[in-house]
Design an enzyme around this catalytic site. Sequence first.
Site, PDB file in Angstrom:
ATOM      1  N   LEU A  78       0.884  -1.161   0.000  1.00  0.00           N
ATOM      2  CA  LEU A  78       0.000   0.000   0.000  1.00  0.00           C
ATOM      3  C   LEU A  78       0.921   1.210   0.000  1.00  0.00           C
ATOM      4  O   LEU A  78       1.867   1.260   0.797  1.00  0.00           O
ATOM      5  CB  LEU A  78      -0.868   0.031   1.271  1.00  0.00           C
ATOM      6  CG  LEU A  78      -2.232  -0.645   1.244  1.00  0.00           C
ATOM      7  CD1 LEU A  78      -2.878  -0.561   2.626  1.00  0.00           C
ATOM      8  CD2 LEU A  78      -3.154  -0.021   0.202  1.00  0.00           C
ATOM      9  N   ASP A  79       0.687   2.169  -0.888  1.00  0.00           N
ATOM     10  CA  ASP A  79       1.617   3.289  -0.939  1.00  0.00           C
ATOM     11  C   ASP A  79       1.556   4.116   0.344  1.00  0.00           C
ATOM     12  O   ASP A  79       0.625   3.994   1.148  1.00  0.00           O
ATOM     13  CB  ASP A  79       1.391   4.142  -2.197  1.00  0.00           C
ATOM     14  CG  ASP A  79       0.057   4.868  -2.197  1.00  0.00           C
ATOM     15  OD1 ASP A  79      -0.188   5.670  -1.271  1.00  0.00           O
ATOM     16  OD2 ASP A  79      -0.736   4.658  -3.128  1.00  0.00           O
ATOM     17  N   LYS A  80       2.552   4.942   0.526  1.00  0.00           N
ATOM     18  CA  LYS A  80       2.730   5.681   1.783  1.00  0.00           C
ATOM     19  C   LYS A  80       1.497   6.486   2.166  1.00  0.00           C
ATOM     20  O   LYS A  80       1.125   6.558   3.346  1.00  0.00           O
ATOM     21  CB  LYS A  80       3.944   6.595   1.666  1.00  0.00           C
ATOM     22  CG  LYS A  80       4.243   7.406   2.925  1.00  0.00           C
ATOM     23  CD  LYS A  80       5.473   8.258   2.755  1.00  0.00           C
ATOM     24  CE  LYS A  80       5.777   9.070   4.007  1.00  0.00           C
ATOM     25  NZ  LYS A  80       7.004   9.903   3.845  1.00  0.00           N
ATOM     26  N   ASP A  81       0.845   7.098   1.195  1.00  0.00           N
ATOM     27  CA  ASP A  81      -0.277   7.985   1.481  1.00  0.00           C
ATOM     28  C   ASP A  81      -1.602   7.246   1.653  1.00  0.00           C
ATOM     29  O   ASP A  81      -2.613   7.865   1.987  1.00  0.00           O
ATOM     30  CB  ASP A  81      -0.417   9.023   0.363  1.00  0.00           C
ATOM     31  CG  ASP A  81       0.813   9.910   0.250  1.00  0.00           C
ATOM     32  OD1 ASP A  81       1.393  10.230   1.302  1.00  0.00           O
ATOM     33  OD2 ASP A  81       1.200  10.267  -0.876  1.00  0.00           O
ATOM     34  N   SER A  82      -1.609   5.932   1.419  1.00  0.00           N
ATOM     35  CA  SER A  82      -2.834   5.142   1.527  1.00  0.00           C
ATOM     36  C   SER A  82      -2.885   4.413   2.863  1.00  0.00           C
ATOM     37  O   SER A  82      -1.874   4.258   3.543  1.00  0.00           O
ATOM     38  CB  SER A  82      -2.915   4.138   0.377  1.00  0.00           C
ATOM     39  OG  SER A  82      -2.940   4.810  -0.867  1.00  0.00           O
TER      40      SER A  82
END
Length: 234
Positions: A101-105
Amino acid sequence: MEEIRINKYLSECGYCSRRAADKLVEEGRVTADGKPLTVGDKVSEGMDVQVDGRSVKLETTRVVIAFNKPAGIVCTSDKKESNNIIDAISYPVRIFTVGRLDKDSRGLIFLTNDGDFMNQMTSARYHHDKEYYVTVDKEVTDDFVKRMSNGIYLPELHQKTRRCQVKKIRYDAFSITLMQGLNRQIRRMCKALDYEVTDLQRIRVSNMRLKDLNLKEGEYRELTEDEIRSLVGK
């Protein structure tokens, strides 16, 4: 333990994926009883397998963790990243993420010490779909839903996304269910239609829903063997 290929051994140890293991071997960083290994070599019980001079041993108990990842946590085991997911959980056994999951998610992600579980959950042939709840910066229109559902060409990745299920939830939010996991796929799809994602949460992986796990953001728990078998069938 019967002889197994070194990439499978490192995967089952929870050290890394088989592909990453092959790279470590190619770089000459893996030894067995002091001898450098080559891709395809096998190891057996009793051998001292080391990566970068540190012994790597099989864990006898399979561990699968469900984690409700907050935004800001990075899905990497690299200790140079101060907000890495391994330090965030601080689990006593070596584990690695199943997918990303990307950092902002935020939302549901699994971690494990079992390479076979990881391979089954991330391989496209097992058809594990993932559902997300997405908030954007303006109205979700019928045209937006239709175009997202039919697939979006992403020039930076040189490919069109597969057809998927998209449903409007409210004025500025929608759910989307994907069978693929391209890098920052949902954010890229929205950007291609001139939308900006303001919040992205993974709410389901296959048959496991985040709400049923009763995890607050930043919390995790181990899955039971029955729960693991419900995901991978064994």
